[in-house]
Enzyme design. Structure first.
Site, PDB file in Angstrom:
ATOM      1  N   GLY A 147       0.857  -1.182   0.000  1.00 14.58           N
ATOM      2  CA  GLY A 147       0.000   0.000   0.000  1.00 14.58           C
ATOM      3  C   GLY A 147       0.888   1.226   0.000  1.00 14.58           C
ATOM      4  O   GLY A 147       1.835   1.304  -0.779  1.00 14.58           O
ATOM      5  N   SER A 192       5.778  -5.207  -1.369  1.00 19.24           N
ATOM      6  CA  SER A 192       5.660  -3.789  -1.697  1.00 19.24           C
ATOM      7  C   SER A 192       6.087  -2.929  -0.509  1.00 19.24           C
ATOM      8  O   SER A 192       7.234  -2.980  -0.093  1.00 19.24           O
ATOM      9  CB  SER A 192       4.230  -3.480  -2.160  1.00 19.24           C
ATOM     10  OG  SER A 192       4.123  -2.192  -2.696  1.00 19.24           O
ATOM     11  N   ALA A 193       5.179  -2.162   0.081  1.00 18.26           N
ATOM     12  CA  ALA A 193       5.531  -1.341   1.245  1.00 18.26           C
ATOM     13  C   ALA A 193       6.070  -2.193   2.380  1.00 18.26           C
ATOM     14  O   ALA A 193       6.977  -1.786   3.115  1.00 18.26           O
ATOM     15  CB  ALA A 193       4.309  -0.550   1.717  1.00 18.26           C
ATOM     16  N   HIS A 231       8.657  -3.005  -6.973  1.00 21.72           N
ATOM     17  CA  HIS A 231       7.991  -2.602  -8.234  1.00 21.72           C
ATOM     18  C   HIS A 231       8.988  -1.951  -9.199  1.00 21.72           C
ATOM     19  O   HIS A 231       8.625  -1.018  -9.923  1.00 21.72           O
ATOM     20  CB  HIS A 231       6.854  -1.616  -7.964  1.00 21.72           C
ATOM     21  CG  HIS A 231       5.803  -2.085  -7.030  1.00 21.72           C
ATOM     22  ND1 HIS A 231       4.839  -3.007  -7.374  1.00 21.72           N
ATOM     23  CD2 HIS A 231       5.547  -1.746  -5.736  1.00 21.72           C
ATOM     24  CE1 HIS A 231       4.034  -3.213  -6.345  1.00 21.72           C
ATOM     25  NE2 HIS A 231       4.449  -2.471  -5.334  1.00 21.72           N
ATOM     26  N   GLU A 276       8.577  -6.757 -10.579  1.00 27.39           N
ATOM     27  CA  GLU A 276       7.421  -7.585 -10.255  1.00 27.39           C
ATOM     28  C   GLU A 276       7.779  -9.067 -10.436  1.00 27.39           C
ATOM     29  O   GLU A 276       8.471  -9.442 -11.390  1.00 27.39           O
ATOM     30  CB  GLU A 276       6.241  -7.245 -11.167  1.00 27.39           C
ATOM     31  CG  GLU A 276       5.906  -5.763 -11.234  1.00 27.39           C
ATOM     32  CD  GLU A 276       5.276  -5.236  -9.970  1.00 27.39           C
ATOM     33  OE1 GLU A 276       5.795  -5.540  -8.881  1.00 27.39           O
ATOM     34  OE2 GLU A 276       4.282  -4.503 -10.067  1.00 27.39           O
TER      35      GLU A 276
END
Length: 239
Positions: free
Chosen positions: A90, A122-123, A159, A194
């Site tokens: 997020g 991700s985060a 990413h 990714e």
């Protein structure tokens, strides 16, 4: 002293895959197929935390795991009693802000340093590094500090993608990361496209995934170096 076990995934999906589809085999192998009670930290989301956790449960329903949502009112107790920590993606600024606000930084770090498995994407992967200075996110809220969990002594850029669209005159991802390196010449950046991840187990750090990643660093603190890393590459020397 127990060795750290960390799985830092670039993202929750790759290409046209379903949510967490490409991550599931990696997560399963990382957990060694043992039944695991997981504390899921959803604070990178700006939406409903229980709905977020529900989506994660649905995606991982075929794995032998039980997922309990970490909420502001129960955060410390849930993290303390479960035997693995999972941190979703997020907004990285929102995630770190809430972790600081709830005084969870040391609790999470201590648990992982004591051998509790850590899974993030991700985060959730970005905060495993030294700071969140290489996040791709907009600073929608100001955390107490950019200092992150420091589970790894380097930066992570999830990413990772370095294409420039026709007619776009802003900086590319590499240009932004180069800026960080020049301002922080002693800190490497591991860039995760990714479908890739970093896996630390038994004191060995490996890059895994179906495409190549990039390692950025300053050679002798003067020359910017860009090195391609492939699946199975041993990065333990960065620890």
């Amino acid at each position: 002293m127990p060795s750290k076990r960390i799985l830092a995934l670039s993202s929750s999906w790759a290409g046209n895959s379903a949510y967490l589809e490409t991550a599931i085999p990696v997560i399963k192998k990382f957990l060694v197929s043992k039944a695991t009670n997981i504390a899921f930290i959803p604070f990178a989301s700006v939406d409903d935390y229980e709905e977020y956790a529900s989506n994660v449960r649905e995606a991982l329903k075929n794995l032998p795991v039980t997922i309990e949502t970490v909420l502001p009112g129960n955060a410390k107790s849930v993290i303390e009693k479960n035997d693995a920590i999972m941190v979703g993606g997020g907004n990285t600024f929102k995630l770190l802000h809430d972790i600081y606000q709830l005084n969870l930084l040391d609790i999470i770090r201590d648990k992982v340093n004591d051998g509790v498995p850590y899974i993030g994407w991700s985060a959730g992967s970005n905060i495993a590094g030294t700071t969140i200075g290489t996040t791709n996110d907009m600073p929608i809220i100001e955390p107490k500090s950019f200092n992150a969990l420091k589970l790894f002594p380097f930066q992570i850029n999830p990413h990772y993608y370095n294409q420039q669209a026709k007619g776009f005159n802003g900086e590319t991802r590499d240009q932004r990361l180069d800026e960080f390196i020049k301002m922080n010449p002693g800190i490497p950046i591991v860039c995760l496209p990714e479908g890739t991840a970093l896996q630390l187990a038994e004191q060995k750090l490996k890059f895994v995934g179906n495409v190549s990643g990039i390692l950025l660093y300053m050679d002798n603190l003067t020359l910017l170096t860009r090195k391609e890393i492939n699946s199975g590459t041993d990065l333990s020397y960065l620890l």
